[in-house]
Motif scaffolding. Structure first.
Motif, mmCIF file in Angstrom:
data_model
loop_
_atom_site.group_PDB
_atom_site.id
_atom_site.type_symbol
_atom_site.label_atom_id
_atom_site.label_comp_id
_atom_site.label_asym_id
_atom_site.label_seq_id
_atom_site.Cartn_x
_atom_site.Cartn_y
_atom_site.Cartn_z
ATOM 1 N N ARG A 54 2.117 10.120 -5.008
ATOM 2 C CA ARG A 54 2.798 11.384 -4.686
ATOM 3 C C ARG A 54 3.766 11.775 -5.805
ATOM 4 N NH1 ARG A 54 2.608 9.385 0.522
ATOM 5 N NH2 ARG A 54 4.707 8.528 0.431
ATOM 6 N N ASP A 55 4.468 10.788 -6.339
ATOM 7 C CA ASP A 55 5.406 11.047 -7.440
ATOM 8 C C ASP A 55 4.651 11.585 -8.651
ATOM 9 O OD1 ASP A 55 7.989 10.952 -8.768
ATOM 10 O OD2 ASP A 55 7.173 9.236 -9.887
ATOM 11 N N LEU A 56 3.531 10.954 -8.974
ATOM 12 C CA LEU A 56 2.735 11.410 -10.118
ATOM 13 C C LEU A 56 2.153 12.798 -9.872
ATOM 14 C CD1 LEU A 56 0.890 8.125 -11.144
ATOM 15 C CD2 LEU A 56 2.724 9.289 -12.379
ATOM 16 N N GLU A 57 1.726 13.042 -8.638
ATOM 17 C CA GLU A 57 1.199 14.368 -8.307
ATOM 18 C C GLU A 57 2.287 15.423 -8.462
ATOM 19 O OE1 GLU A 57 -0.307 13.629 -4.379
ATOM 20 O OE2 GLU A 57 -2.351 13.273 -5.108
ATOM 21 N N GLY A 58 3.501 15.088 -8.032
ATOM 22 C CA GLY A 58 4.633 16.009 -8.186
ATOM 23 C C GLY A 58 4.941 16.273 -9.643
ATOM 24 N N ARG A 59 4.906 15.241 -10.434
ATOM 25 C CA ARG A 59 5.168 15.402 -11.877
ATOM 26 C C ARG A 59 4.069 16.234 -12.524
ATOM 27 N NH1 ARG A 59 7.413 9.644 -14.170
ATOM 28 N NH2 ARG A 59 9.104 9.384 -12.664
ATOM 29 N N LEU A 60 2.823 15.984 -12.129
ATOM 30 C CA LEU A 60 1.699 16.741 -12.674
ATOM 31 C C LEU A 60 1.845 18.222 -12.318
ATOM 32 C CD1 LEU A 60 -1.014 16.917 -14.106
ATOM 33 C CD2 LEU A 60 -2.117 16.320 -11.935
ATOM 34 N N GLN A 61 2.222 18.509 -11.102
ATOM 35 C CA GLN A 61 2.431 19.900 -10.679
ATOM 36 C C GLN A 61 3.536 20.557 -11.503
ATOM 37 O OE1 GLN A 61 0.620 21.773 -8.502
ATOM 38 N NE2 GLN A 61 1.889 23.442 -9.283
ATOM 39 N N GLU A 62 4.596 19.807 -11.753
ATOM 40 C CA GLU A 62 5.695 20.333 -12.561
ATOM 41 C C GLU A 62 5.225 20.634 -13.984
ATOM 42 O OE1 GLU A 62 10.095 18.916 -14.140
ATOM 43 O OE2 GLU A 62 9.183 17.847 -12.463
ATOM 44 N N VAL A 63 4.441 19.748 -14.565
ATOM 45 C CA VAL A 63 3.913 19.960 -15.912
ATOM 46 C C VAL A 63 2.991 21.179 -15.929
ATOM 47 C CG1 VAL A 63 2.357 18.996 -17.666
ATOM 48 C CG2 VAL A 63 4.161 17.570 -16.679
ATOM 49 N N GLU A 64 2.139 21.300 -14.917
ATOM 50 C CA GLU A 64 1.229 22.448 -14.856
ATOM 51 C C GLU A 64 2.008 23.757 -14.721
ATOM 52 O OE1 GLU A 64 -1.249 21.257 -11.582
ATOM 53 O OE2 GLU A 64 -2.706 20.267 -12.903
ATOM 54 N N THR A 65 3.062 23.745 -13.930
ATOM 55 C CA THR A 65 3.896 24.931 -13.765
ATOM 56 C C THR A 65 4.558 25.305 -15.091
ATOM 57 O OG1 THR A 65 4.312 24.392 -11.455
ATOM 58 C CG2 THR A 65 5.870 25.889 -12.515
ATOM 59 N N MET A 110 0.821 -1.184 0.000
ATOM 60 C CA MET A 110 0.000 0.000 0.000
ATOM 61 C C MET A 110 0.870 1.254 0.000
ATOM 62 S SD MET A 110 -3.246 0.484 0.037
ATOM 63 C CE MET A 110 -4.576 1.502 0.525
ATOM 64 N N GLY A 111 1.974 1.243 0.775
ATOM 65 C CA GLY A 111 2.881 2.372 0.832
ATOM 66 C C GLY A 111 3.520 2.650 -0.512
ATOM 67 N N ASP A 112 3.765 1.594 -1.286
ATOM 68 C CA ASP A 112 4.364 1.748 -2.610
ATOM 69 C C ASP A 112 3.415 2.510 -3.528
ATOM 70 O OD1 ASP A 112 6.395 1.323 -4.528
ATOM 71 O OD2 ASP A 112 5.189 -0.294 -5.406
ATOM 72 N N THR A 113 2.141 2.194 -3.463
ATOM 73 C CA THR A 113 1.137 2.881 -4.284
ATOM 74 C C THR A 113 1.037 4.344 -3.881
ATOM 75 O OG1 THR A 113 -0.125 0.831 -4.531
ATOM 76 C CG2 THR A 113 -1.280 2.876 -4.998
ATOM 77 N N SER A 114 1.055 4.594 -2.597
ATOM 78 C CA SER A 114 0.982 5.962 -2.087
ATOM 79 C C SER A 114 2.184 6.782 -2.564
ATOM 80 C CB SER A 114 0.928 5.934 -0.558
ATOM 81 O OG SER A 114 0.928 7.236 -0.045
ATOM 82 N N GLY A 115 3.346 6.178 -2.568
ATOM 83 C CA GLY A 115 4.553 6.862 -3.046
ATOM 84 C C GLY A 115 4.471 7.170 -4.530
ATOM 85 N N LYS A 116 3.919 6.234 -5.299
ATOM 86 C CA LYS A 116 3.769 6.439 -6.741
ATOM 87 C C LYS A 116 2.775 7.569 -7.010
ATOM 88 C CE LYS A 116 4.989 1.785 -8.212
ATOM 89 N NZ LYS A 116 4.537 0.555 -8.838
#
Length: 68
Positions: A9-20, A1-7
């Motif tokens: 967060r990683d995707l959310e970070g990447r999405l934020q970077e793309v939006e920026t 479950m922790g692995d999915t949560s980390g992924k």
């Protein structure tokens, strides 16, 4: 479950970077469009001035009467 949560967060970070980056590119694009419009206006004014000068050169002021 922790692995999915980390992924996630990683995707959310990447999405934020793309939006920026998209926001930055949109701003740059608007500034570019404004610069192009300014240059187009200046070019049009220069072309009109060039036509005016060409008319002045091709049609010099010649006196209507010849002095004696």
């Amino acid at each position: 479950m922790g692995d999915t949560s980390g992924k996630i967060r990683d995707l959310e970070g990447r999405l934020q970077e793309v939006e920026t980056k998209c926001a930055f590119l949109e701003k740059e694009s608007e500034e570019y469009k404004e610069a192009v419009q300014t240059l187009h206006s200046r070019l049009s004014a220069l072309e009109e001035k060039m036509r005016q000068l060409q008319r002045e050169v091709s049609e010099p002021d010649i006196p209507k009467t010849i002095p004696s």
